[in-house]
Design a protein around this motif. Structure first.
Motif, PDB file in Angstrom:
ATOM      1  N   LEU A  59       1.077  -1.170  -0.193  1.00 58.15           N
ATOM      2  CA  LEU A  59       0.024  -0.015   0.011  1.00 58.15           C
ATOM      3  C   LEU A  59       1.019   1.196  -0.004  1.00 58.15           C
ATOM      4  N   ASN A  60       1.259   1.831   1.153  1.00 57.02           N
ATOM      5  CA  ASN A  60       2.290   2.801   1.249  1.00 57.02           C
ATOM      6  C   ASN A  60       3.492   2.250   1.311  1.00 57.02           C
ATOM      7  N   TYR A  61       4.216   1.848   0.346  1.00 59.79           N
ATOM      8  CA  TYR A  61       5.600   1.144   0.480  1.00 59.79           C
ATOM      9  C   TYR A  61       6.745   2.150   0.872  1.00 59.79           C
ATOM     10  N   CYS A  62       6.586   3.512   1.165  1.00 57.80           N
ATOM     11  CA  CYS A  62       7.238   3.957   1.838  1.00 57.80           C
ATOM     12  C   CYS A  62       7.349   3.893   3.454  1.00 57.80           C
ATOM     13  N   SER A  63       6.556   3.360   3.982  1.00 58.40           N
ATOM     14  CA  SER A  63       6.299   3.218   5.431  1.00 58.40           C
ATOM     15  C   SER A  63       5.551   1.879   5.710  1.00 58.40           C
ATOM     16  N   ALA A  64       6.308   0.878   4.838  1.00 57.73           N
ATOM     17  CA  ALA A  64       5.444  -0.368   5.137  1.00 57.73           C
ATOM     18  C   ALA A  64       5.247  -1.178   6.543  1.00 57.73           C
ATOM     19  N   MET A 121       7.718   1.615  13.948  1.00 53.74           N
ATOM     20  CA  MET A 121       6.694   2.518  13.370  1.00 53.74           C
ATOM     21  C   MET A 121       7.073   4.034  13.294  1.00 53.74           C
ATOM     22  N   GLU A 122       8.091   4.197  14.418  1.00 54.20           N
ATOM     23  CA  GLU A 122       8.412   5.792  14.093  1.00 54.20           C
ATOM     24  C   GLU A 122       9.638   6.092  13.184  1.00 54.20           C
ATOM     25  N   LEU A 123      10.322   4.750  13.238  1.00 56.13           N
ATOM     26  CA  LEU A 123      11.593   4.824  12.094  1.00 56.13           C
ATOM     27  C   LEU A 123      10.787   4.733  10.906  1.00 56.13           C
ATOM     28  N   ALA A 124       9.821   4.189  10.698  1.00 59.51           N
ATOM     29  CA  ALA A 124       9.135   3.921   9.271  1.00 59.51           C
ATOM     30  C   ALA A 124       8.537   5.495   8.980  1.00 59.51           C
ATOM     31  N   ARG A 125       8.103   6.123   9.916  1.00 57.28           N
ATOM     32  CA  ARG A 125       7.401   7.366   9.628  1.00 57.28           C
ATOM     33  C   ARG A 125       8.371   8.413   9.314  1.00 57.28           C
ATOM     34  N   ASP A 133       9.510   7.797   5.752  1.00 62.63           N
ATOM     35  CA  ASP A 133       8.480   8.186   5.018  1.00 62.63           C
ATOM     36  C   ASP A 133       8.543   9.877   4.894  1.00 62.63           C
ATOM     37  N   HIS A 134       8.676  10.469   5.896  1.00 65.78           N
ATOM     38  CA  HIS A 134       8.735  11.940   5.696  1.00 65.78           C
ATOM     39  C   HIS A 134      10.018  12.399   5.045  1.00 65.78           C
ATOM     40  N   ILE A 135      11.065  11.557   5.249  1.00 68.83           N
ATOM     41  CA  ILE A 135      12.295  11.812   4.683  1.00 68.83           C
ATOM     42  C   ILE A 135      12.008  11.888   2.999  1.00 68.83           C
ATOM     43  N   ILE A 136      11.470  10.727   2.561  1.00 73.94           N
ATOM     44  CA  ILE A 136      11.278  10.946   1.279  1.00 73.94           C
ATOM     45  C   ILE A 136      10.398  12.125   0.492  1.00 73.94           C
ATOM     46  N   CYS A 137       9.401  12.505   1.416  1.00 73.65           N
ATOM     47  CA  CYS A 137       8.347  13.487   1.073  1.00 73.65           C
ATOM     48  C   CYS A 137       9.120  14.960   1.124  1.00 73.65           C
ATOM     49  N   ASN A 138       9.951  15.128   2.006  1.00 73.90           N
ATOM     50  CA  ASN A 138      10.549  16.196   2.300  1.00 73.90           C
ATOM     51  C   ASN A 138      11.777  16.427   1.508  1.00 73.90           C
ATOM     52  N   GLY A 154       2.179   6.874   7.500  1.00 76.08           N
ATOM     53  CA  GLY A 154       2.920   7.985   7.059  1.00 76.08           C
ATOM     54  C   GLY A 154       2.283   9.354   6.587  1.00 76.08           C
ATOM     55  N   ASN A 155       1.123   9.087   5.853  1.00 77.75           N
ATOM     56  CA  ASN A 155       0.515  10.211   5.156  1.00 77.75           C
ATOM     57  C   ASN A 155      -0.846  10.259   5.599  1.00 77.75           C
ATOM     58  N   GLY A 156      -1.209   9.632   6.748  1.00 73.38           N
ATOM     59  CA  GLY A 156      -2.681  10.000   7.200  1.00 73.38           C
ATOM     60  C   GLY A 156      -3.189   8.805   7.976  1.00 73.38           C
ATOM     61  N   GLU A 157      -4.711   8.809   8.217  1.00 76.47           N
ATOM     62  CA  GLU A 157      -5.441   7.610   8.998  1.00 76.47           C
ATOM     63  C   GLU A 157      -5.422   6.517   8.244  1.00 76.47           C
ATOM     64  N   LEU A 158      -4.644   5.406   8.485  1.00 78.67           N
ATOM     65  CA  LEU A 158      -4.713   4.199   7.621  1.00 78.67           C
ATOM     66  C   LEU A 158      -5.770   3.148   8.414  1.00 78.67           C
TER      67      LEU A 158
END
Lengths: 166, 402
Positions: free
Chosen positions: B78-83, B114-118, B121-126, B342-346
């Motif tokens: 699904l969100n493969y940036c924060s699997a 989970m926080e590592l994943a977050r 995820d944010h690293i990629i986006c920013n 990473g990008n909202g309520e999953l």
């Protein structure tokens, strides 16, 4: 959610739409109310405006196909972000011709959710601004998440699943 | 009309000529497979018509034929940036259905992963926001740290991108000393790198001019479009599932929810920056308070037993066989569980009819829901702003198309 909060929600609903409620239950701490399908939009609008409920956030919506009942359930999940209450509303529609009014008049977010529901279950939302398929190709003729469509092509002969009974 | 009469335009205000531009489906600037047919007036966007579904893989249908533990690899995609967040969210949904009590150590380890994943995820986006504004340096710099996070995943579960981390009931093994060493290295190195990245962009005049008042959305609009995650918080609404409905002991950690005011690209960027600092602090707190205990719960029907026991213990052998063959029946129930992805309520809405597979599984995919506001957000802006808006919204094609 505490009991009193749930009572508040059902009381708010009872004020105007008592005759619409079919069943109230709590499934894993989640208040679920099954209502009649005719006035679903009015019920949601009532819950949107009522000072005790104010469900002004549409978390998600989806459909469920029950082949045994020959019905399709449309499930709406509402959320009040201030009091952090959640509510699930369900309506049941006949599987042959599921038609229900659109929720885009209340929540713009319902636009794509309804398109997805139409795409996979064939539920027609009357009044929707652009009701067409969203994830599947437009010339698809079936509604793939209905239970009568098996996952794999049943005519395939190159796979033998008899051992593990998939 | 007579033959020699000059042709007079009956309608002098002739209709404006618009040009149409196909942005995508495979455009290098869109970071994924998105198509937008843009109606352009010069370089101004008048209308946008997004087409999605290019990588639709029928996850909801697939899930109806799979045993519960085999659905975890689906959630990876699904969100493969924060699997890991997706995996653990799914495990928690099933645990909620089964009513399993999860040991404290598992909960804390989950918080760390989970926080590592977050953060990743944010690293990629920013970093990508930086790239789209023309600052490639920060991207290269931050991606070294993302690589380190992926090495931590490798030590924990053996995979990097599609992690399939953990099992229903806990983790397949406790974190190895090497994993802890990598986490310590990350905690030591990441603040310096993130601070340098912040110095590079946060108060950079060119970056601020480029991103402030670009692709903004008001809080009312964001709520009516069911925004969640950093995009909603950037608009000024402090809704975070970790605080609203705490799961895996998030209520025991001390952290703040950063909020923005304008909901524009700059605010989204800043909210993610601050969330990375908060995530780092949560990881530190979790390590400091990490309780001792088992790394899995007692759910033998779902938690694969260790190999030695399978060979020496009849019960373990039976459970092993049943799990691998997917022959475990699950109680009847209907459960919704959501995590802060990473990008909202999953959210996972699961209906079980008592069989071996879900009767129905619906994923509440945050970017599918908020991406529909994209045409409205870019209306009237320039083409290059549209690219920037999309990358700052953190739309992940895998999650969008399920």
């Amino acid at each position: 959610m505490e009991i009193s909060e749930q009572e508040k929600i059902t009381a708010a609903l009872n004020e105007k739409y008592e005759d619409q409620i079919l069943r109230i239950e709590t499934l894993y701490d989640f208040l679920t109310i099954t209502v009649k399908s005719e006035k679903i939009i009015e019920v949601i609008q009532h819950l949107y405006k009522h000072p005790h409920t104010k469900f002004q956030f549409l978390t998600t919506m989806c459909a469920v196909h029950y082949p045994d009942l020959n019905q399709i359930a449309v499930v709406y999940q509402l959320h009040n972000l201030v009091s952090n209450n959640r509510l699930r509303l369900k309506i049941y529609l006949p599987a042959e011709n599921p038609v229900t009014p659109t929720l885009t008049t209340v929540f713009p977010a319902a636009n794509w959710m309804e398109r997805e529901t139409y795409d996979f279950y064939g539920v027609t939302f009357t009044g929707h601004p652009q009701l067409k398929r969203i994830l599947n190709v437009e010339d698809m003729i079936i509604f793939p998440l209905r239970k009568e469509y098996p996952l794999e092509d049943q005519t395939r002969e190159d796979k033998n699943d008899t051992m593990f009974g998939r | 009309m007579q033959a020699n009469q000059p042709v007079i335009d009956q309608n002098p205000k002739e209709e404006k000529q618009y040009s149409y531009l196909n942005l995508g489906p495979t455009h290098p600037a869109t970071h994924g497979i998105f198509q937008n047919v843009l109606k352009m007036d010069g370089e101004i966007i008048v209308e946008a018509e997004p087409t999605i579904g290019y990588i639709h893989r029928a996850f909801e249908k697939l899930a109806e034929r799979r045993p519960y533990n085999q659905i975890t690899p689906i959630t990876d995609r699904l969100n493969y940036c924060s699997a890991p967040i997706n995996n653990i969210g799914w495990h928690m949904t099933v645990e909620k259905l089964l009513g399993v009590e999860i040991p404290k150590r598992v909960q804390y380890l989950r918080v760390i992963v989970m926080e590592l994943a977050r953060i990743s995820d944010h690293i990629i986006c920013n970093a990508v926001i930086g790239v789209d504004t023309g600052a490639l340096t920060g991207f290269v710099y931050l991606f070294q740290q993302r690589e380190l996070i992926y090495e931590i995943y490798e030590e924990i579960c053996g995979a990097r991108l599609t992690t399939n981390v953990g099992r229903i009931g806990g983790f397949e093994r406790d974190f190895s000393p090497k994993a802890w060493a990598k986490i310590d290295q990350f905690i030591k190195e990441f603040p310096l790198v993130l601070q340098e990245f912040a110095n590079l962009l946060e108060r950079n005049r060119i970056f601020m001019d480029r991103t402030i008042k670009c692709g903004g959305i008001t809080a009312e609009k964001a709520l009516s479009y069911s925004f969640t995650g950093p995009n909603l918080r950037a608009a000024g609404v402090d809704y975070d599932v970790r605080v609203a409905n705490p799961y895996t002991s998030y209520d025991e950690f001390d952290f703040v929810i950063p909020v923005g005011t304008n909901g524009d690209v700059y605010d989204r960027f800043m909210v993610r920056q601050e969330e990375m600092w908060q995530s780092l602090s949560i990881i530190k707190q979790a390590i400091a308070k990490l309780p001792e205990g088992p790394h899995y719960a007692k759910v033998p029907e779902f938690y694969l037993p260790p190999k030695e026991e399978v060979y020496n213990n009849m019960e373990a052998l039976i459970y092993h066989f049943k799990i691998v063959m997917g022959e475990t029946d699950v109680p009847v129930g209907e459960v919704y569980h959501s995590v802060e992805g990473g990008n909202g309520e999953l959210g996972y809405y699961l209906i079980s009819d008592g069989g071996r597979t879900p009767f129905r599984l619906h994923f509440r995919r945050p970017c599918f829901i908020y991406y529909q506001a994209y045409p409205e957000m870019i209306k009237g802006s320039m083409l290059s702003d549209a690219i920037l808006t999309m990358s700052s919204m953190n739309v992940i094609a895998g999650e969008l198309d399920a």
